[in-house]
Design a protein around this motif. Structure first.
Motif, short mmCIF file in Angstrom:
data_model
loop_
_atom_site.label_atom_id
_atom_site.label_comp_id
_atom_site.label_asym_id
_atom_site.label_seq_id
_atom_site.Cartn_x
_atom_site.Cartn_y
_atom_site.Cartn_z
N ALA A 1 45.23 35.05 25.77
CA ALA A 1 43.85 35.38 25.41
C ALA A 1 43.37 36.59 26.20
O ALA A 1 42.67 37.47 25.66
N ILE A 2 43.73 36.66 27.47
CA ILE A 2 43.34 37.79 28.32
C ILE A 2 43.96 39.08 27.80
O ILE A 2 43.28 40.11 27.67
N LYS A 3 45.24 39.03 27.46
CA LYS A 3 45.91 40.23 26.94
C LYS A 3 45.28 40.69 25.64
O LYS A 3 45.11 41.89 25.40
N SER A 4 44.92 39.73 24.79
CA SER A 4 44.29 40.08 23.52
C SER A 4 42.96 40.80 23.75
O SER A 4 42.65 41.79 23.07
N ALA A 5 42.17 40.33 24.72
CA ALA A 5 40.89 40.97 25.03
C ALA A 5 41.10 42.37 25.58
O ALA A 5 40.29 43.29 25.32
N GLN A 6 42.15 42.56 26.34
CA GLN A 6 42.44 43.87 26.90
C GLN A 6 42.87 44.87 25.83
O GLN A 6 42.74 46.08 26.02
N ASN A 7 43.34 44.35 24.69
CA ASN A 7 43.84 45.23 23.63
C ASN A 7 42.82 45.53 22.54
O ASN A 7 43.13 46.27 21.60
N VAL A 8 41.63 44.96 22.64
CA VAL A 8 40.59 45.24 21.64
C VAL A 8 40.20 46.72 21.71
O VAL A 8 39.96 47.26 22.80
#
Length: 291
Positions: free
Chosen positions: A144-151
Protein backbone atom coordinates in the motif's frame (compact mmCIF):
# COMPACT_ATOMS: atom_id res chain seq x y z
CA UNK A 1 21.45 0.14 32.16
CA UNK A 2 19.32 0.18 29.00
CA UNK A 3 16.99 3.16 28.98
CA UNK A 4 13.64 2.87 27.21
CA UNK A 5 11.27 5.22 25.41
CA UNK A 6 7.67 4.04 25.51
CA UNK A 7 4.71 4.78 23.26
CA UNK A 8 1.48 3.51 24.84
CA UNK A 9 -1.36 4.96 22.81
CA UNK A 10 -4.85 3.46 22.80
CA UNK A 11 -6.58 5.75 20.30
CA UNK A 12 -6.57 5.86 16.50
CA UNK A 13 -3.97 4.81 13.95
CA UNK A 14 -2.66 8.34 13.38
CA UNK A 15 -2.01 8.85 17.09
CA UNK A 16 -0.34 5.47 17.46
CA UNK A 17 1.97 5.99 14.50
CA UNK A 18 2.79 9.49 15.76
CA UNK A 19 3.68 8.03 19.15
CA UNK A 20 5.74 5.27 17.57
CA UNK A 21 7.89 7.49 15.31
CA UNK A 22 8.28 10.01 18.16
CA UNK A 23 9.50 7.24 20.47
CA UNK A 24 11.96 6.16 17.78
CA UNK A 25 13.28 9.72 17.40
CA UNK A 26 13.67 10.35 21.15
CA UNK A 27 15.36 6.96 21.56
CA UNK A 28 17.76 7.92 18.78
CA UNK A 29 18.53 11.28 20.41
CA UNK A 30 19.54 9.74 23.72
CA UNK A 31 20.83 6.32 22.64
CA UNK A 32 17.96 4.33 24.13
CA UNK A 33 15.68 1.56 22.94
CA UNK A 34 12.02 2.06 22.06
CA UNK A 35 9.03 -0.08 22.96
CA UNK A 36 5.33 0.27 22.20
CA UNK A 37 2.00 -1.24 23.17
CA UNK A 38 -0.75 -2.05 20.65
CA UNK A 39 -4.11 -2.93 22.13
CA UNK A 40 -7.75 -2.33 21.24
CA UNK A 41 -9.32 1.12 21.07
CA UNK A 42 -9.55 2.79 24.50
CA UNK A 43 -8.66 -0.47 26.24
CA UNK A 44 -5.60 -2.37 27.38
CA UNK A 45 -7.13 -5.63 26.11
CA UNK A 46 -6.15 -7.31 22.85
CA UNK A 47 -9.68 -6.71 21.58
CA UNK A 48 -9.81 -5.13 18.14
CA UNK A 49 -13.57 -4.84 17.66
CA UNK A 50 -14.90 -1.48 16.33
CA UNK A 51 -15.73 1.28 18.82
CA UNK A 52 -18.24 3.99 17.71
CA UNK A 53 -17.54 3.23 14.07
CA UNK A 54 -13.75 3.25 14.48
CA UNK A 55 -11.48 0.23 14.45
CA UNK A 56 -7.80 -0.51 14.82
CA UNK A 57 -5.99 -3.38 13.14
CA UNK A 58 -4.18 -6.03 15.15
CA UNK A 59 -0.40 -5.48 15.27
CA UNK A 60 0.28 -8.62 13.22
CA UNK A 61 -1.69 -7.07 10.36
CA UNK A 62 0.53 -3.99 10.31
CA UNK A 63 4.03 -5.07 11.31
CA UNK A 64 6.42 -7.95 10.70
CA UNK A 65 6.78 -10.53 13.42
CA UNK A 66 10.45 -9.65 13.81
CA UNK A 67 9.61 -5.99 14.49
CA UNK A 68 6.96 -7.02 17.03
CA UNK A 69 9.36 -9.41 18.75
CA UNK A 70 11.89 -6.61 19.13
CA UNK A 71 9.66 -3.71 20.14
CA UNK A 72 6.09 -4.68 21.10
CA UNK A 73 5.44 -5.08 24.81
CA UNK A 74 2.50 -6.27 26.83
CA UNK A 75 0.62 -3.82 29.02
CA UNK A 76 2.00 -5.64 32.05
CA UNK A 77 5.55 -4.84 30.97
CA UNK A 78 4.90 -1.11 30.61
CA UNK A 79 5.12 1.45 33.40
CA UNK A 80 1.67 3.03 33.17
CA UNK A 81 2.45 5.38 36.03
CA UNK A 82 5.33 6.97 34.14
CA UNK A 83 4.43 10.63 33.51
CA UNK A 84 4.19 11.49 29.80
CA UNK A 85 6.63 13.86 28.14
CA UNK A 86 5.22 17.38 28.09
CA UNK A 87 6.53 20.76 27.13
CA UNK A 88 5.73 24.09 25.56
CA UNK A 89 8.69 24.53 23.27
CA UNK A 90 11.13 24.46 26.17
CA UNK A 91 12.32 20.83 26.41
CA UNK A 92 16.05 20.54 25.68
CA UNK A 93 18.25 17.54 25.00
CA UNK A 94 19.64 17.97 28.51
CA UNK A 95 16.08 17.80 29.89
CA UNK A 96 15.51 14.50 28.07
CA UNK A 97 18.71 13.08 29.53
CA UNK A 98 17.72 14.23 33.01
CA UNK A 99 14.40 12.43 32.63
CA UNK A 100 16.28 9.25 31.84
CA UNK A 101 18.61 9.70 34.78
CA UNK A 102 15.62 10.25 37.07
CA UNK A 103 13.08 7.70 35.77
CA UNK A 104 15.12 5.36 33.59
CA UNK A 105 12.51 5.79 30.87
CA UNK A 106 10.41 8.32 28.95
CA UNK A 107 6.77 7.93 28.01
CA UNK A 108 5.68 9.76 24.86
CA UNK A 109 2.68 11.99 25.56
CA UNK A 110 0.08 13.71 23.42
CA UNK A 111 2.10 16.87 22.80
CA UNK A 112 3.81 16.71 19.35
CA UNK A 113 7.59 16.64 19.65
CA UNK A 114 8.01 19.87 17.66
CA UNK A 115 5.64 21.62 20.09
CA UNK A 116 7.29 20.22 23.22
CA UNK A 117 10.95 20.70 22.30
CA UNK A 118 13.13 23.76 22.18
CA UNK A 119 13.82 25.42 18.80
CA UNK A 120 17.49 24.70 19.51
CA UNK A 121 16.89 21.25 18.01
CA UNK A 122 17.61 21.07 14.26
CA UNK A 123 14.44 21.12 12.14
CA UNK A 124 15.36 17.67 10.84
CA UNK A 125 14.67 16.33 14.35
CA UNK A 126 10.95 16.75 13.76
CA UNK A 127 10.79 15.32 10.21
CA UNK A 128 10.01 11.68 10.90
CA UNK A 129 10.36 10.15 7.44
CA UNK A 130 13.55 8.26 8.32
CA UNK A 131 11.91 6.81 11.44
CA UNK A 132 8.81 5.84 9.48
CA UNK A 133 10.97 4.15 6.84
CA UNK A 134 12.68 2.07 9.55
CA UNK A 135 9.38 0.59 10.74
CA UNK A 136 9.14 -2.99 9.49
CA UNK A 137 5.64 -3.05 8.05
CA UNK A 138 3.94 -6.21 6.86
CA UNK A 139 4.07 -7.19 3.19
CA UNK A 140 0.50 -5.96 2.54
CA UNK A 141 1.17 -2.59 4.20
CA UNK A 142 4.44 -2.19 2.28
CA UNK A 143 2.46 -2.75 -0.92
CA UNK A 144 0.00 0.00 0.00
CA UNK A 145 2.86 2.37 0.84
CA UNK A 146 4.60 1.69 -2.48
CA UNK A 147 1.35 2.26 -4.36
CA UNK A 148 0.92 5.67 -2.67
CA UNK A 149 4.48 6.60 -3.56
CA UNK A 150 3.77 5.82 -7.22
CA UNK A 151 0.66 7.98 -7.62
CA UNK A 152 1.28 10.59 -10.32
CA UNK A 153 1.09 14.12 -8.89
CA UNK A 154 1.06 17.26 -11.01
CA UNK A 155 3.18 19.93 -9.34
CA UNK A 156 2.92 21.14 -5.72
CA UNK A 157 -0.03 19.48 -4.00
CA UNK A 158 -2.26 20.49 -1.10
CA UNK A 159 -3.89 17.69 0.90
CA UNK A 160 -7.38 18.36 2.26
CA UNK A 161 -8.60 16.11 5.09
CA UNK A 162 -12.37 16.51 5.29
CA UNK A 163 -13.12 14.59 8.43
CA UNK A 164 -16.86 14.61 8.88
CA UNK A 165 -18.57 11.25 9.18
CA UNK A 166 -18.26 10.34 12.84
CA UNK A 167 -18.23 14.00 13.93
CA UNK A 168 -21.31 15.03 11.94
CA UNK A 169 -23.37 11.85 11.69
CA UNK A 170 -21.97 9.35 14.20
CA UNK A 171 -21.86 8.99 17.96
CA UNK A 172 -19.38 11.81 18.39
CA UNK A 173 -21.92 14.39 17.13
CA UNK A 174 -23.40 14.28 20.64
CA UNK A 175 -20.21 15.80 22.01
CA UNK A 176 -19.81 19.44 20.97
CA UNK A 177 -16.25 19.26 22.28
CA UNK A 178 -15.16 17.42 19.13
CA UNK A 179 -16.56 19.76 16.48
CA UNK A 180 -13.12 21.26 15.86
CA UNK A 181 -12.01 17.89 14.46
CA UNK A 182 -14.45 18.05 11.57
CA UNK A 183 -14.96 20.34 8.59
CA UNK A 184 -18.34 21.36 7.17
CA UNK A 185 -18.90 21.14 3.43
CA UNK A 186 -19.11 24.95 2.91
CA UNK A 187 -15.81 25.41 4.76
CA UNK A 188 -14.23 22.54 2.82
CA UNK A 189 -15.30 24.24 -0.42
CA UNK A 190 -13.79 27.52 0.75
CA UNK A 191 -10.54 25.74 1.60
CA UNK A 192 -10.45 24.19 -1.87
CA UNK A 193 -10.92 27.62 -3.43
CA UNK A 194 -8.17 29.05 -1.20
CA UNK A 195 -5.70 26.36 -2.31
CA UNK A 196 -6.67 26.62 -5.99
CA UNK A 197 -6.10 30.38 -5.91
CA UNK A 198 -2.50 29.68 -4.92
CA UNK A 199 -2.08 27.47 -7.99
CA UNK A 200 -1.88 24.22 -6.04
CA UNK A 201 -3.26 20.87 -7.14
CA UNK A 202 -5.42 19.24 -4.46
CA UNK A 203 -6.05 15.74 -3.18
CA UNK A 204 -8.91 15.21 -0.70
CA UNK A 205 -9.35 12.56 1.96
CA UNK A 206 -12.09 11.64 4.40
CA UNK A 207 -14.70 9.14 5.50
CA UNK A 208 -17.68 10.58 3.59
CA UNK A 209 -17.45 9.18 0.08
CA UNK A 210 -20.32 11.28 -1.27
CA UNK A 211 -18.74 14.52 -0.03
CA UNK A 212 -15.36 13.64 -1.54
CA UNK A 213 -16.98 12.63 -4.83
CA UNK A 214 -18.80 15.97 -4.91
CA UNK A 215 -15.63 17.99 -4.23
CA UNK A 216 -13.70 15.97 -6.80
CA UNK A 217 -16.32 16.46 -9.51
CA UNK A 218 -17.12 20.09 -8.68
CA UNK A 219 -13.51 21.29 -8.57
CA UNK A 220 -11.65 18.67 -10.60
CA UNK A 221 -9.46 17.60 -7.69
CA UNK A 222 -8.04 14.17 -6.86
CA UNK A 223 -9.98 11.92 -4.50
CA UNK A 224 -7.34 10.11 -2.45
CA UNK A 225 -9.85 8.03 -0.54
CA UNK A 226 -11.33 6.73 -3.81
CA UNK A 227 -7.84 5.68 -4.90
CA UNK A 228 -7.40 3.71 -1.69
CA UNK A 229 -10.65 1.77 -2.18
CA UNK A 230 -8.83 -0.90 -4.19
CA UNK A 231 -7.17 -2.27 -1.05
CA UNK A 232 -8.77 -5.14 0.83
CA UNK A 233 -8.31 -3.95 4.41
CA UNK A 234 -8.86 -0.73 6.31
CA UNK A 235 -5.24 -0.84 7.49
CA UNK A 236 -3.96 -0.88 3.90
CA UNK A 237 -6.32 1.91 2.87
CA UNK A 238 -5.28 4.04 5.82
CA UNK A 239 -1.56 3.60 5.21
CA UNK A 240 -2.00 4.38 1.52
CA UNK A 241 -3.78 7.63 2.41
CA UNK A 242 -1.25 8.65 5.06
CA UNK A 243 1.67 8.21 2.66
CA UNK A 244 -0.12 9.93 -0.24
CA UNK A 245 -1.07 12.81 2.07
CA UNK A 246 2.57 13.08 3.20
CA UNK A 247 3.63 13.86 -0.37
CA UNK A 248 1.79 17.20 -0.26
CA UNK A 249 3.53 20.50 0.46
CA UNK A 250 0.82 21.43 2.98
CA UNK A 251 -2.20 19.87 4.67
CA UNK A 252 -5.56 21.49 5.42
CA UNK A 253 -7.33 19.69 8.26
CA UNK A 254 -8.98 19.99 11.62
CA UNK A 255 -7.07 18.64 14.60
CA UNK A 256 -6.63 15.25 12.99
CA UNK A 257 -3.78 13.03 14.18
CA UNK A 258 -4.21 11.12 10.92
CA UNK A 259 -3.22 14.31 9.09
CA UNK A 260 -0.64 15.13 11.76
CA UNK A 261 1.35 11.92 11.26
CA UNK A 262 1.30 12.45 7.48
CA UNK A 263 2.53 16.03 7.87
CA UNK A 264 5.21 15.02 10.38
CA UNK A 265 7.02 12.72 7.95
CA UNK A 266 8.59 15.64 6.10
CA UNK A 267 7.66 18.45 8.48
CA UNK A 268 5.09 20.06 6.16
CA UNK A 269 2.67 22.64 7.63
CA UNK A 270 -0.92 21.91 8.68
CA UNK A 271 -3.44 24.71 8.19
CA UNK A 272 -6.61 24.52 10.25
CA UNK A 273 -9.65 26.30 8.77
CA UNK A 274 -9.72 28.79 11.65
CA UNK A 275 -6.15 29.81 10.78
CA UNK A 276 -7.20 30.68 7.23
CA UNK A 277 -10.76 31.95 7.72
CA UNK A 278 -12.28 34.00 10.53
CA UNK A 279 -15.42 32.86 12.33
CA UNK A 280 -17.37 35.44 10.34
CA UNK A 281 -16.01 34.23 7.01
CA UNK A 282 -16.84 30.61 7.88
CA UNK A 283 -20.31 31.60 9.00
CA UNK A 284 -20.89 33.51 5.77
CA UNK A 285 -19.65 30.54 3.72
CA UNK A 286 -22.27 28.35 5.41
CA UNK A 287 -25.03 30.94 4.86
CA UNK A 288 -24.16 31.30 1.16
CA UNK A 289 -24.32 27.55 0.79
CA UNK A 290 -27.86 27.52 2.15
CA UNK A 291 -29.15 30.29 -0.13
Amino acid sequence: TIHTVYSMRRDGLGSRLTGLVTAMRVAELIDAEFKFTWTGLSTWAMDFKPVRGHSIAAPTELFTQRFLNQHLIDRGDADLDLPPLKGEGDVTLQDLRKRFDRDGAIRIGYVPLNKACSPDFPASTFAMRDCFDRIEFSEAIRGAIKSAQNVDIAGPMTALHVRGGDIVYGEWRKRALWTYKGMTIPVAKAMVAWALEKGSSIVCFGSDGAVLDYLSQEYGIMNGSALSAKFATEAERSMFEIVLMSRAVEVIAGTSTFARVAASLDGIPIHQPEQVMSWTDREQACIRDLE
